[in-house]
Design an enzyme around this catalytic site. Structure first.
Site, PDB file in Angstrom:
ATOM      1  CG  ASP A  67      44.460  31.661  46.566  1.00 32.68           C
ATOM      2  OD1 ASP A  67      43.787  30.651  46.300  1.00 32.68           O
ATOM      3  OD2 ASP A  67      43.962  32.802  46.608  1.00 32.68           O
ATOM      4  CG  ASN A 136      39.712  43.943  48.618  1.00 25.74           C
ATOM      5  OD1 ASN A 136      39.611  43.044  47.769  1.00 25.74           O
ATOM      6  ND2 ASN A 136      40.517  43.848  49.660  1.00 25.74           N
ATOM      7  CG  HIS A 138      41.094  40.131  47.045  1.00 23.44           C
ATOM      8  ND1 HIS A 138      40.833  39.981  48.392  1.00 23.44           N
ATOM      9  CD2 HIS A 138      40.317  39.201  46.437  1.00 23.44           C
ATOM     10  CE1 HIS A 138      39.952  39.016  48.554  1.00 23.44           C
ATOM     11  NE2 HIS A 138      39.622  38.525  47.392  1.00 23.44           N
ATOM     12  CD  GLU A 143      43.484  40.990  50.309  1.00 23.35           C
ATOM     13  OE1 GLU A 143      42.743  41.885  49.847  1.00 23.35           O
ATOM     14  OE2 GLU A 143      43.047  39.917  50.767  1.00 23.35           O
TER      15      GLU A 143
HETATM   16  P1  PGA Z   1      34.165  34.670  46.417  1.00 28.16           P
HETATM   17  O1  PGA Z   1      35.633  35.206  46.549  1.00 28.16           O
HETATM   18  O2  PGA Z   1      34.137  33.854  45.161  1.00 28.16           O
HETATM   19  O3  PGA Z   1      33.928  33.825  47.638  1.00 28.16           O
HETATM   20  O4  PGA Z   1      33.272  35.869  46.309  1.00 28.16           O
HETATM   21  C1  PGA Z   1      36.243  35.757  45.434  1.00 28.16           C
HETATM   22  C2  PGA Z   1      37.576  36.333  45.824  1.00 28.16           C
HETATM   23  O5  PGA Z   1      37.705  36.832  46.955  1.00 28.16           O
HETATM   24  O6  PGA Z   1      38.497  36.291  44.991  1.00 28.16           O
END
Ligand code: PGA
Length: 240
Positions: A67, A136, A138, A143
């Site tokens: 992304d 959450n 995602h 999301e």
């Molecule tokens: P993080 O993010 O590695 O900064 O915890 C993971 C994500 O949101 O996919």
């Protein structure tokens, strides 16, 4: 799903890196799916170490990232292109022309999404996809929602994700409100998936990943339909 529970972040990163190194040894021209965020930084550090030690070769490797914010310039130090250069690409012998991140400057982001999926298909598909997971549930910028999108697409960021990511920006107002993200089907198209999760804040998401339900309200649960997923987590994420 294979589950590997590690003592801590360091061990999780090393176990993950060994899986990527094994893939690169078995298939030197592998197509790697890569991720940004805090989670994979240690794994990338370990791959850089192995590359400097002559244990793995990035010259024939192609990469696709999950992304990118939209809109954003690749020179912006908060862009995911910049992150990948800083945390991996600038430190290994990879050909940057073979590293792909959705373009945060695309004039037509919908067309960019379609072209991105076509490029993955033309490369022969992703051999191994690295994933983090949101608190959450995602995956990339997919999301929780009533419906999830199949292919690479533009999406609005949820308030909770804008809030979580604002720690990297000067102010909340500077966080882009949209992103280009691979869709769940683009991600599930990878031949192998390695998901990393560390820290107690990821415990609930890991538990949803391990129960026997699938719901678009926890996008990571869709990974349960994939035949080759390895979850590597630390004790804190696993035990809570
Ligand atoms: P993080 O993010 O590695 O900064 O915890 C993971 C994500 O949101 O996919």
């Amino acid at each position: 799903m294979r589950i590997i529970v590690c003592e801590n972040y360091e061990e999780m990163s090393k176990v993950g890196a060994r899986i990527f190194a094994a893939q690169m040894t078995l298939k030197p021209d592998s197509i790697l799916g890569l991720a940004t965020g805090s989670t994979p930084v240690g794994l990338y550090r370990e791959l850089i170490r192995m590359n400097s030690a002559g244990e793995i070769d990035f010259a024939p490797i192609t990469t696709f990232n999950l992304d990118e914010y939209y809109p954003i310039s690749p020179d912006n130090d908060q862009s995911y292109r910049y992150f990948m250069n800083e945390n991996l690409f600038d430190h290994v012998n990879i050909d940057k022309a073979r590293t792909h991140v959705p373009s945060g400057l695309a004039e037509d982001p919908e067309a960019e999404g379609k072209a991105y999926d076509a490029a993955i298909a033309a490369a022969g598909g992703i051999d191994i996809q690295l994933l983090g997971i949101g608190v959450n549930g995602h995956i990339a910028f997919n999301e929780p929602d009533e419906e999830l999108i199949v292919g690479t697409h533009v999406t609005g960021l949820t308030d909770s994700t804008i809030e979580a990511n604002s720690r990297f920006f000067a102010s909340r107002d500077e966080v882009p409100t949209r992103a280009l993200t691979m869709g769940m089907a683009s991600i599930l198209g990878a031949k192998k998936i390695v998901l990393l999760a560390n820290g107690v804040k990821k415990h609930d998401a890991v538990m949803k990943l391990l129960d026997n339900t699938i719901t678009t309200q926890w996008p990571a649960t869709l990974l349960k339909v994939h035949p080759d997923v390895t979850l590597i987590c630390d004790k804190a994420a696993y035990e809570g």
